[in-house]
Design a protein around this motif. Structure first.
Motif, mmCIF file in Angstrom:
data_model
loop_
_atom_site.group_PDB
_atom_site.id
_atom_site.type_symbol
_atom_site.label_atom_id
_atom_site.label_comp_id
_atom_site.label_asym_id
_atom_site.label_seq_id
_atom_site.Cartn_x
_atom_site.Cartn_y
_atom_site.Cartn_z
ATOM 1 N N GLU A 1 -16.303 8.239 -10.011
ATOM 2 C CA GLU A 1 -16.275 7.674 -8.665
ATOM 3 C C GLU A 1 -17.701 7.477 -8.179
ATOM 4 O O GLU A 1 -18.566 8.331 -8.383
ATOM 5 C CB GLU A 1 -15.518 8.591 -7.705
ATOM 6 N N ILE A 2 -17.938 6.346 -7.512
ATOM 7 C CA ILE A 2 -19.255 6.029 -6.967
ATOM 8 C C ILE A 2 -19.173 6.092 -5.446
ATOM 9 O O ILE A 2 -18.294 5.486 -4.827
ATOM 10 C CB ILE A 2 -19.734 4.631 -7.418
ATOM 11 N N GLY A 3 -20.084 6.844 -4.856
ATOM 12 C CA GLY A 3 -20.095 7.028 -3.412
ATOM 13 C C GLY A 3 -21.368 6.502 -2.783
ATOM 14 O O GLY A 3 -22.317 6.105 -3.457
ATOM 15 N N HIS A 4 -21.370 6.509 -1.469
ATOM 16 C CA HIS A 4 -22.496 6.004 -0.674
ATOM 17 C C HIS A 4 -23.121 7.165 0.088
ATOM 18 O O HIS A 4 -22.414 7.960 0.703
ATOM 19 C CB HIS A 4 -21.998 4.941 0.304
ATOM 20 N N LYS A 5 -24.451 7.281 0.057
ATOM 21 C CA LYS A 5 -25.145 8.352 0.781
ATOM 22 C C LYS A 5 -25.602 7.849 2.141
ATOM 23 O O LYS A 5 -26.322 6.858 2.247
ATOM 24 C CB LYS A 5 -26.350 8.845 -0.031
ATOM 25 N N LEU A 6 -25.172 8.553 3.170
ATOM 26 C CA LEU A 6 -25.601 8.295 4.540
ATOM 27 C C LEU A 6 -26.758 9.245 4.833
ATOM 28 O O LEU A 6 -26.573 10.465 4.844
ATOM 29 C CB LEU A 6 -24.449 8.524 5.507
ATOM 30 N N GLU B 1 -27.549 1.340 -15.794
ATOM 31 C CA GLU B 1 -28.134 2.284 -16.759
ATOM 32 C C GLU B 1 -28.443 3.628 -16.105
ATOM 33 O O GLU B 1 -28.202 4.692 -16.689
ATOM 34 C CB GLU B 1 -29.406 1.685 -17.351
ATOM 35 N N ALA B 2 -28.966 3.589 -14.878
ATOM 36 C CA ALA B 2 -29.298 4.836 -14.180
ATOM 37 C C ALA B 2 -28.043 5.631 -13.856
ATOM 38 O O ALA B 2 -28.011 6.860 -14.012
ATOM 39 C CB ALA B 2 -30.071 4.521 -12.902
ATOM 40 N N ILE B 3 -26.999 4.954 -13.413
ATOM 41 C CA ILE B 3 -25.729 5.632 -13.136
ATOM 42 C C ILE B 3 -25.151 6.219 -14.417
ATOM 43 O O ILE B 3 -24.662 7.359 -14.445
ATOM 44 C CB ILE B 3 -24.736 4.657 -12.482
ATOM 45 N N GLN B 4 -25.233 5.450 -15.507
ATOM 46 C CA GLN B 4 -24.671 5.899 -16.777
ATOM 47 C C GLN B 4 -25.358 7.165 -17.283
ATOM 48 O O GLN B 4 -24.727 8.013 -17.927
ATOM 49 C CB GLN B 4 -24.778 4.790 -17.821
ATOM 50 N N GLU B 5 -26.626 7.317 -16.961
ATOM 51 C CA GLU B 5 -27.358 8.514 -17.374
ATOM 52 C C GLU B 5 -26.716 9.767 -16.765
ATOM 53 O O GLU B 5 -26.600 10.805 -17.425
ATOM 54 C CB GLU B 5 -28.825 8.397 -16.966
ATOM 55 N N TYR B 6 -26.302 9.657 -15.503
ATOM 56 C CA TYR B 6 -25.625 10.781 -14.858
ATOM 57 C C TYR B 6 -24.241 11.013 -15.462
ATOM 58 O O TYR B 6 -23.822 12.159 -15.669
ATOM 59 C CB TYR B 6 -25.507 10.540 -13.356
ATOM 60 N N ILE B 7 -23.535 9.922 -15.728
ATOM 61 C CA ILE B 7 -22.209 10.047 -16.328
ATOM 62 C C ILE B 7 -22.301 10.716 -17.694
ATOM 63 O O ILE B 7 -21.523 11.611 -18.027
ATOM 64 C CB ILE B 7 -21.544 8.664 -16.434
ATOM 65 N N ASP B 8 -23.283 10.303 -18.481
ATOM 66 C CA ASP B 8 -23.466 10.884 -19.810
ATOM 67 C C ASP B 8 -23.805 12.372 -19.744
ATOM 68 O O ASP B 8 -23.475 13.141 -20.658
ATOM 69 C CB ASP B 8 -24.563 10.135 -20.568
ATOM 70 N N ALA B 9 -24.483 12.776 -18.659
ATOM 71 C CA ALA B 9 -24.822 14.192 -18.492
ATOM 72 C C ALA B 9 -23.609 15.026 -18.087
ATOM 73 O O ALA B 9 -23.643 16.253 -18.185
ATOM 74 C CB ALA B 9 -25.925 14.347 -17.453
ATOM 75 N N GLY B 10 -22.548 14.357 -17.595
ATOM 76 C CA GLY B 10 -21.329 15.076 -17.251
ATOM 77 C C GLY B 10 -20.916 15.006 -15.793
ATOM 78 O O GLY B 10 -19.932 15.645 -15.391
ATOM 79 N N PHE B 11 -21.617 14.219 -14.981
ATOM 80 C CA PHE B 11 -21.236 14.066 -13.581
ATOM 81 C C PHE B 11 -20.091 13.058 -13.477
ATOM 82 O O PHE B 11 -20.102 12.017 -14.139
ATOM 83 C CB PHE B 11 -22.421 13.599 -12.738
ATOM 84 N N ASP B 12 -19.104 13.389 -12.628
ATOM 85 C CA ASP B 12 -17.982 12.471 -12.446
ATOM 86 C C ASP B 12 -17.980 11.799 -11.071
ATOM 87 O O ASP B 12 -17.089 11.023 -10.752
ATOM 88 C CB ASP B 12 -16.639 13.171 -12.693
ATOM 89 N N HIS B 13 -18.976 12.112 -10.232
ATOM 90 C CA HIS B 13 -19.196 11.451 -8.958
ATOM 91 C C HIS B 13 -20.695 11.173 -8.843
ATOM 92 O O HIS B 13 -21.499 12.103 -8.998
ATOM 93 C CB HIS B 13 -18.782 12.328 -7.772
ATOM 94 N N VAL B 14 -21.059 9.927 -8.582
ATOM 95 C CA VAL B 14 -22.470 9.569 -8.420
ATOM 96 C C VAL B 14 -22.622 8.918 -7.043
ATOM 97 O O VAL B 14 -21.996 7.891 -6.756
ATOM 98 C CB VAL B 14 -22.970 8.622 -9.519
ATOM 99 N N THR B 15 -23.451 9.531 -6.208
ATOM 100 C CA THR B 15 -23.646 9.089 -4.830
ATOM 101 C C THR B 15 -24.936 8.287 -4.751
ATOM 102 O O THR B 15 -26.006 8.796 -5.090
ATOM 103 C CB THR B 15 -23.717 10.302 -3.890
ATOM 104 N N ILE B 16 -24.834 7.040 -4.297
ATOM 105 C CA ILE B 16 -25.984 6.136 -4.296
ATOM 106 C C ILE B 16 -26.662 6.151 -2.939
ATOM 107 O O ILE B 16 -26.057 5.844 -1.908
ATOM 108 C CB ILE B 16 -25.549 4.690 -4.636
ATOM 109 N N HIS B 17 -27.944 6.497 -2.951
ATOM 110 C CA HIS B 17 -28.759 6.463 -1.743
ATOM 111 C C HIS B 17 -29.609 5.208 -1.756
ATOM 112 O O HIS B 17 -30.564 5.109 -2.521
ATOM 113 C CB HIS B 17 -29.650 7.713 -1.670
ATOM 114 N N GLN B 18 -29.248 4.235 -0.933
ATOM 115 C CA GLN B 18 -30.051 3.028 -0.758
ATOM 116 C C GLN B 18 -31.145 3.319 0.249
ATOM 117 O O GLN B 18 -30.895 3.601 1.427
ATOM 118 C CB GLN B 18 -29.169 1.870 -0.275
ATOM 119 N N ILE B 19 -32.381 3.277 -0.188
ATOM 120 C CA ILE B 19 -33.522 3.565 0.672
ATOM 121 C C ILE B 19 -33.803 2.356 1.565
ATOM 122 O O ILE B 19 -33.906 1.229 1.084
ATOM 123 C CB ILE B 19 -34.765 3.899 -0.164
ATOM 124 N N GLY B 20 -33.899 2.599 2.866
ATOM 125 C CA GLY B 20 -34.266 1.529 3.782
ATOM 126 C C GLY B 20 -33.083 0.944 4.536
ATOM 127 O O GLY B 20 -31.939 1.374 4.396
#
Length: 318
Positions: A3-8, A280-299
């Motif tokens: 699952e991909i989430g959004h960081k507030l 590719e950056a998200i996949q790096e976390y998935i490969d490490a074993g994370f099942d939720h990746v929260t994306i922080h858009q700067i700005g």
């Protein structure tokens, strides 16, 4: 399934903007959101830091389906754990089945403000254990007195409780915290694609619990513009060692980040509009074993970032 989430980020945005971005996330393909809980921003350039619990209440009224968690609440110094037990229970009522509490040992930046001593990490971990125990005890709804090593609660009872208690996810950036997260938490929150961190978390008892990560990115059509934005707003991403945990004020972070270069930021933050770099950056976390990746858009470029991710990035994530 990841699952991909959004960081507030409360350090970058005011309360009304955060509610707007949460509404956009609720209407998007992002599956959840996490919101920071700070007293100060990292640097004065970021310029904001509203009280997160007010913002959570507003988000609850503005969204329909968005799952929301704090990342990260420190319930050991600035807050007493009995207050966080009440605050998180109320959030659970406002966001039924949609709220989770993220906790951790915090940073001096936001936790020193009442003049309390800033203990070493091992002591803060012990305090966190006790704090989580208090929160879970109060969530039974019983009248509670608690006389621990660090905290006292006398004849306290939480009357407003959700039908479904919020899960407690525990932040970790090293093996001791990861093992503690496995022992006391309902999930892990990490900030690096560290496979060993997850293995330690699982060894502590977190085998079947969710694993959340946070990824800093800066989307803009022009890559150099994205690097400039990330450098101006989020330079502390490049600070080494333990500085993030021990510097006490935004002014100190500004002094420390004076040595950070744009090249440093470009190496650490995914910048620009090439979807393959983001995937590719998200996949790096998935490969490490994370099942939720929260994306922080700067700005401030939040709506365009969400559109870019919906169209170009999220469809490629399994």
């Amino acid at each position: 399934m990841t699952e991909i989430g959004h960081k507030l980020i409360c350090e970058e945005h005011g309360p009304n903007d955060l509610v707007e971005y949460a509404t956009l996330a609720d209407q998007s393909a992002f599956e959840y959101a996490m919101i920071s809980d700070h007293y100060h921003p990292w640097t004065s350039t970021q310029g904001e830091s509203p009280f997160v619990w007010n913002v959570i209440g507003a988000i609850a009224q503005a969204t329909d389906d968005l799952r929301l968690g704090t990342a990260i609440t420190c319930p050991i110094i600035r807050y007493h754990p009995a207050l966080i037990a009440q605050a998180a229970a109320t959030a659970g009522v406002q966001l039924p089945g949609r709220f989770f509490l993220g906790v951790g040992t915090g940073e001096k930046l936001s936790e020193h403000i009442l003049g309390d001593r800033w203990p070493e990490h091992e002591v803060r971990l012990d305090m966190l254990r006790e704090a989580v125990d208090i929160i879970r005890t109060l969530w039974t709804g019983d009248t509670t007195s608690y006389h621990g090593e660090y905290y006292t609660v006398e004849n306290a009872q939480i009357y407003t409780l959700p039908d479904e208690l919020p899960p407690i996810r525990v932040a970790a950036d090293g093996p001791k915290a990861a093992r503690t997260a496995g022992e006391i938490g309902d999930g892990l929150v990490g900030v690096a694609p560290d496979e060993e961190l997850i293995e330690t978390f699982e060894a502590g008892g977190g085998e079947d619990e969710p694993r959340y990560a946070e990824l800093d990115i800066c989307y803009a059509e022009d890559k150099q513009e994205a690097i400039e934005t990330a450098y101006e707003i989020w330079p502390q991403a490049a600070l080494p060692g333990e500085l993030m945990w021990i510097l006490p004020t935004p002014a100190h972070f500004e002094q420390a980040t004076a040595a950070v270069s744009k090249d440093d930021i470009a190496e650490l933050v995914v910048c620009g509009s090439d979807p393959d770099e983001h995937i590719e950056a998200i996949q790096e976390y998935i490969d490490a074993g994370f099942d939720h990746v929260t994306i922080h858009q700067i700005g401030p470029n939040q709506a365009e970032f969400m559109e870019f991710y919906e169209d170009e990035v999220l469809p490629a994530i399994d």
